[in-house]
Scaffold this motif. Structure first.
Motif, mmCIF file in Angstrom:
data_model
loop_
_atom_site.group_PDB
_atom_site.id
_atom_site.type_symbol
_atom_site.label_atom_id
_atom_site.label_comp_id
_atom_site.label_asym_id
_atom_site.label_seq_id
_atom_site.Cartn_x
_atom_site.Cartn_y
_atom_site.Cartn_z
ATOM 1 N N GLY A 98 1.080 -1.289 -0.007
ATOM 2 C CA GLY A 98 0.020 0.223 -0.020
ATOM 3 C C GLY A 98 0.776 1.424 -0.015
ATOM 4 O O GLY A 98 1.962 1.166 0.223
ATOM 5 N N ILE A 99 0.359 2.400 -0.258
ATOM 6 C CA ILE A 99 1.073 3.770 -0.291
ATOM 7 C C ILE A 99 0.532 4.682 0.715
ATOM 8 O O ILE A 99 0.760 5.909 0.893
ATOM 9 N N VAL A 149 -7.264 4.752 2.184
ATOM 10 C CA VAL A 149 -7.457 3.203 2.225
ATOM 11 C C VAL A 149 -6.694 2.483 0.961
ATOM 12 O O VAL A 149 -6.898 2.907 0.050
ATOM 13 N N ASP A 150 -5.923 1.487 1.365
ATOM 14 C CA ASP A 150 -5.359 0.570 0.479
ATOM 15 C C ASP A 150 -5.940 -0.370 0.126
ATOM 16 O O ASP A 150 -6.500 -1.111 0.945
ATOM 17 N N GLY A 151 -6.304 -0.452 -1.302
ATOM 18 C CA GLY A 151 -7.025 -1.748 -1.885
ATOM 19 C C GLY A 151 -5.876 -2.504 -2.831
ATOM 20 O O GLY A 151 -4.724 -2.375 -2.932
ATOM 21 N N ARG A 153 -4.086 -2.971 -5.736
ATOM 22 C CA ARG A 153 -3.823 -2.241 -6.821
ATOM 23 C C ARG A 153 -4.164 -0.747 -7.049
ATOM 24 O O ARG A 153 -4.199 -0.131 -8.067
ATOM 25 N N TRP A 154 -4.768 -0.267 -5.879
ATOM 26 C CA TRP A 154 -5.417 1.114 -6.130
ATOM 27 C C TRP A 154 -5.235 1.323 -4.611
ATOM 28 O O TRP A 154 -5.199 0.823 -3.490
ATOM 29 N N PHE A 155 -5.354 2.681 -4.394
ATOM 30 C CA PHE A 155 -5.329 3.634 -3.001
ATOM 31 C C PHE A 155 -6.603 4.654 -3.265
ATOM 32 O O PHE A 155 -6.546 5.509 -4.328
ATOM 33 N N LEU A 156 -7.356 4.634 -2.115
ATOM 34 C CA LEU A 156 -8.501 5.772 -2.085
ATOM 35 C C LEU A 156 -8.177 6.696 -1.129
ATOM 36 O O LEU A 156 -8.119 6.407 0.048
ATOM 37 N N ARG A 157 -8.039 8.216 -1.499
ATOM 38 C CA ARG A 157 -7.763 9.109 -0.499
ATOM 39 C C ARG A 157 -9.434 9.837 -0.551
ATOM 40 O O ARG A 157 -9.844 10.226 -1.451
ATOM 41 N N ALA A 158 -9.679 10.002 0.638
ATOM 42 C CA ALA A 158 -10.795 10.811 0.959
ATOM 43 C C ALA A 158 -10.497 12.110 1.962
ATOM 44 O O ALA A 158 -9.870 12.042 3.175
ATOM 45 N N ALA A 191 1.413 3.570 -13.460
ATOM 46 C CA ALA A 191 2.391 4.125 -12.583
ATOM 47 C C ALA A 191 1.605 4.120 -10.975
ATOM 48 O O ALA A 191 0.541 4.812 -10.892
ATOM 49 N N PRO A 192 2.278 4.125 -10.092
ATOM 50 C CA PRO A 192 1.909 4.319 -8.677
ATOM 51 C C PRO A 192 1.636 5.452 -8.358
ATOM 52 O O PRO A 192 2.308 6.428 -8.800
ATOM 53 N N LYS A 193 0.713 6.232 -7.796
ATOM 54 C CA LYS A 193 -0.044 7.221 -7.500
ATOM 55 C C LYS A 193 -0.513 8.020 -8.867
ATOM 56 O O LYS A 193 -0.941 9.239 -8.763
ATOM 57 N N GLU A 194 -0.644 7.313 -9.942
ATOM 58 C CA GLU A 194 -1.330 7.979 -11.052
ATOM 59 C C GLU A 194 -2.903 7.890 -10.723
ATOM 60 O O GLU A 194 -3.431 6.857 -10.377
#
Length: 233
Positions: A98-99, A149-151, A153-158, A191-194
């Motif tokens: 996760g990131i 929230v780390d998922g 292959r994805w990351f959700l920022r709220a 790419a990560p964070k894209e």
């Protein structure tokens, strides 16, 4: 064109190889969880959601949804509820890590650099940031919550702002939105964070195209601020 090079796996003892295979299988297979945010490849409860392509955003009566634009791309959404706002963005992330830890550190440094204060707190989705940020025209710093929230292959920022930061009842409404979001990562390499690009739902896209066709557009002043946000009610 991006080239991807993979390192060949060395031969491993049977026990080690079997353990690694089980670990990879656990990462790739969708798991049933009691709450979201959800990945589109796992089972999730049905409810009314706006299909934004990369995000399926739950909606309810009294919600107003606005879309964040970066140039011509839709990169995020804002859910407005009374005097509160929930801003959500989805990003690509590595498959096996996760990131949020890294993003959280960057956010905290940015808040402090802007003259604000920040602290870590435990929230319904894990560790989050509670910040107070100086705002233009405001006598006191404005409180803001950053949720990550780390998922798979994805990351959700709220980002929660407004009354919901200090009102538990309103906060619960917006937390319910976060917990019922479905992220559609897709299979394309990123790419990560894209940012995971979003799109207008079909009905809103059709209405926008019809409106554009009916309006006669004059010469545009390049220094005049144009439309930035599309609204969905």
């Amino acid at each position: 064109m991006r080239k991807v090079f993979k390192r060949r796996r060395r031969e491993e003892p049977p026990a080690t190889a079997e353990k690694a295979a089980q670990s990879e299988k656990a990462v790739e297979e969708p798991r049933s969880r009691p709450s979201g945010p959800w990945d589109s490849g796992e089972p999730y409860p049905e409810r009314e959601r706006v299909d934004l392509g990369g995000l399926r955003l739950p909606i309810d009566s009294g919600f107003e949804v606005q879309l964040n634009l970066s140039g011509d791309r839709i990169v995020g959404a804002v859910v407005m509820v009374e005097d509160s706002a929930l801003q959500v963005h989805a990003f690509a992330a590595p498959r096996r890590s996760g990131i949020w830890d890294e993003v959280r550190t960057d956010l905290a440094e940015g808040v402090r650099a802007a003259g604000g204060t920040v602290e870590e707190r435990e929230g319904p989705f894990g560790v989050e940031l509670f910040a107070r940020i100086p705002a233009e025209g405001a006598q006191e710093p404005q409180p803001v919550r950053y949720i990550g929230v780390d998922g798979p292959r994805w990351f959700l920022r709220a980002v929660v702002s407004g009354r919901a930061v200090v009102d538990e009842e309103v906060a619960a409404v917006l937390e319910g939105v976060v917990g019922d979001i479905v992220v559609v990562r897709g299979d394309e390499p990123m790419a990560p964070k894209e940012s995971i690009e979003l799109r207008l739902p079909p009905e809103a896209r059709q209405a926008a195209e019809q409106q554009a066709a009916e309006q006669e557009v004059p010469d545009l002043n390049p220094f005049e601020r144009g439309p930035e946000i599309a609204e969905i009610r």
